[in-house]
Design an enzyme around this catalytic site. Sequence first.
Site, PDB file in Angstrom:
ATOM      1  CG  HIS A   1      -1.667  -1.451   1.323  1.00 57.88           C
ATOM      2  ND1 HIS A   1      -2.864  -1.696   0.381  1.00 57.88           N
ATOM      3  CD2 HIS A   1      -1.674  -2.301   1.992  1.00 57.88           C
ATOM      4  CE1 HIS A   1      -2.995  -2.819   0.734  1.00 57.88           C
ATOM      5  NE2 HIS A   1      -2.654  -3.068   1.901  1.00 57.88           N
TER       6      HIS A   1
ATOM      7  NE  ARG B   1      -1.116  13.772   3.579  1.00 56.98           N
ATOM      8  CZ  ARG B   1      -0.636  12.796   2.584  1.00 56.98           C
ATOM      9  NH1 ARG B   1       0.146  13.097   1.785  1.00 56.98           N
ATOM     10  NH2 ARG B   1      -1.186  11.585   2.686  1.00 56.98           N
TER      11      ARG B   1
END
Length: 649
Positions: A323, A380
């Site tokens: 991941h 972000r």
Amino acid sequence: MQLRAGPTRSLAGPQTHLNNPIIRPLICSGRSVAHPASRLPSRTLVPALSRSSCNASHRTINKLNRSVGTRCSHNDGLETFHTGEVPFKKILCANRGEIAIRVFRAGTELGLRTVAIYSPSDRLQSHRYNADESYQVGTPDMQPVSCYLDIEAIIKIAKEAEVDAIHPGYGFLSENTTFARRCQEEGIVFIGPRAETIEAMGDKTAARRAAIECGVPIVPGTNQALQNAEEALKFAEEAGYPVILKAAMGGGGRGMRVVRNDFEMADLFNRASNEAKAAFGDGSMFVEKYVEEPRHIEIQIIADAYGNVVHLYERDCSVQRRHQKVVEIAPAPALAKSIKEGLYADAVKLAKHVGYRNAGTVEFMVDKHGNRYFLEVNPRVQVEHTVTEEITGVDIVQTQIKIAGGASLAELGLGTQAEVPKPKGFAIQCRVTSEDPEQNFQPDSGRLEAYRPPGGPGIRLDSAVTAGNVTSRFYDSLLCKVIATAPTFDKAVQRMARALQEFQIRGIKTNIPFMENVLRHPVFLAGAATTGFIETYQKELFKFEGHSNIRANKLLLYLADMVVNGPNHPGAVGPAPSKITPPAPAIPAELAEHKLAGWREVYVREGPDAWAKAVRAHKGLLLTDTTMRDAHQSLLATRMRTHDMLKAA
């Protein structure tokens, strides 16, 4: 050591030249003009504003009136002019490594002074020396990661350094609602979304609820944070295996585990929660139905504080290991236009629904049938923002700073989607890490004995290391982000392969051999890689030939260290290094009562000419004892370690 900002010196009145009937029309017509007071070797340009921007708002012109013409002095002697595009004078990056340097570069180009923070273990790292000022955060007895999570300590540094704005980078506190609120409470601008938006989108479960509210398709999962494995088991019983556990308050692959049966759930839940707690300060989890081998596509969005949202197209981040993204591509190759348009629409719709502000990324999965599912929003800047910058020409970090300073998208030339530059060519990013692919990507640490990065046409490097740096086991293993840009996907792959071959790194193992195998694999070259790509083709990807073994070199360095410094590591045998500090020799008693006098006194009292005359007039033999001088020179040249010099300093 704390560095203080030098005084800001004002040059010829900005009010005068901005109201000049010659210069003002040039600004409003969108042409760049050289600052009239510039004394830099190359011209410093006042940023161009579109005519519509001038007509729509006088705010930017007022900022220019206040700031353009102010000279900013940096700690390396460079002087730049404040461009007037933001109302800030000084920004701090609450992060480390390459992203901190990226923020400092953006700030310097805007004429701002930059401030770094560093943990005690990072005191010699590059990012602190790339800023105009740097301050230690945390103490040696704290965990190194915890230093960058100490909200109150960072706020205290920002206030004492008179910082106007804080950029959080990615990771650490970038998705922390408390940090964003504390900045607001202290009158410091947080360069990112509002605290309320971070709460709505940074919390992955809240983001899922928001997606449902505005009709964006999602993967079946829990919409509330889970506190224990029993709650996750209940969902798995209803949805069926496999399921995936995810950190509710983080990203970047941290705190994620795929669970395939009941027996794995408790153990994997605890591991994922602990990992999330260590990385983000919050161990809350949620669970989703696991979609097998989709493509991971994310949309870059930019939003201002006035309700305007545009997208900067997509990135394909499907090549992942555990991941964690390994290779990112923009735009996504071999993805149907209809699917892209649907992804763009969903991303913009969701951002408008929650009143998003600043830069962010909306992530989706696309299955083999073309169905898209919302994953999460990262409120972000992303590690892979670089590839989007390369194909659009939009500086995302500077855009973040400008929006935080009150600029609208129209003032940035991004007022409508039609004004956003169309993608030009393809860009690929590879993350070079200090991991050994032959040892299941075990992180490697040590000193970079040699570090020679690539270059040439179409190659960009975002890094914070150089030869001699020590890679730490305490932080992320990223060494360098390599970005290759070319007119076509195939040419971008070729350019990236060439760049990876040019790397010369000694002292630690890297994942470069693995990435070279990825780039030459036919599935990747066809643009058909899914999130299961590495797992499916691991036999081909993990076959390494022709790469030198550096273990012998590391063994020799270890032996040399033991000879010079003695055994001083866990598990070492033999006597520990001496901690005795030799005392200074005492002055003999017969000399202590007498005032020592010599030729130096003659020199001090009468000057060099009289001293030379006295020496020539002396009838006896004169001896010069150079013991101390020779010892001092020899000590510094051949015997003194950097470790000892640091203590002496």
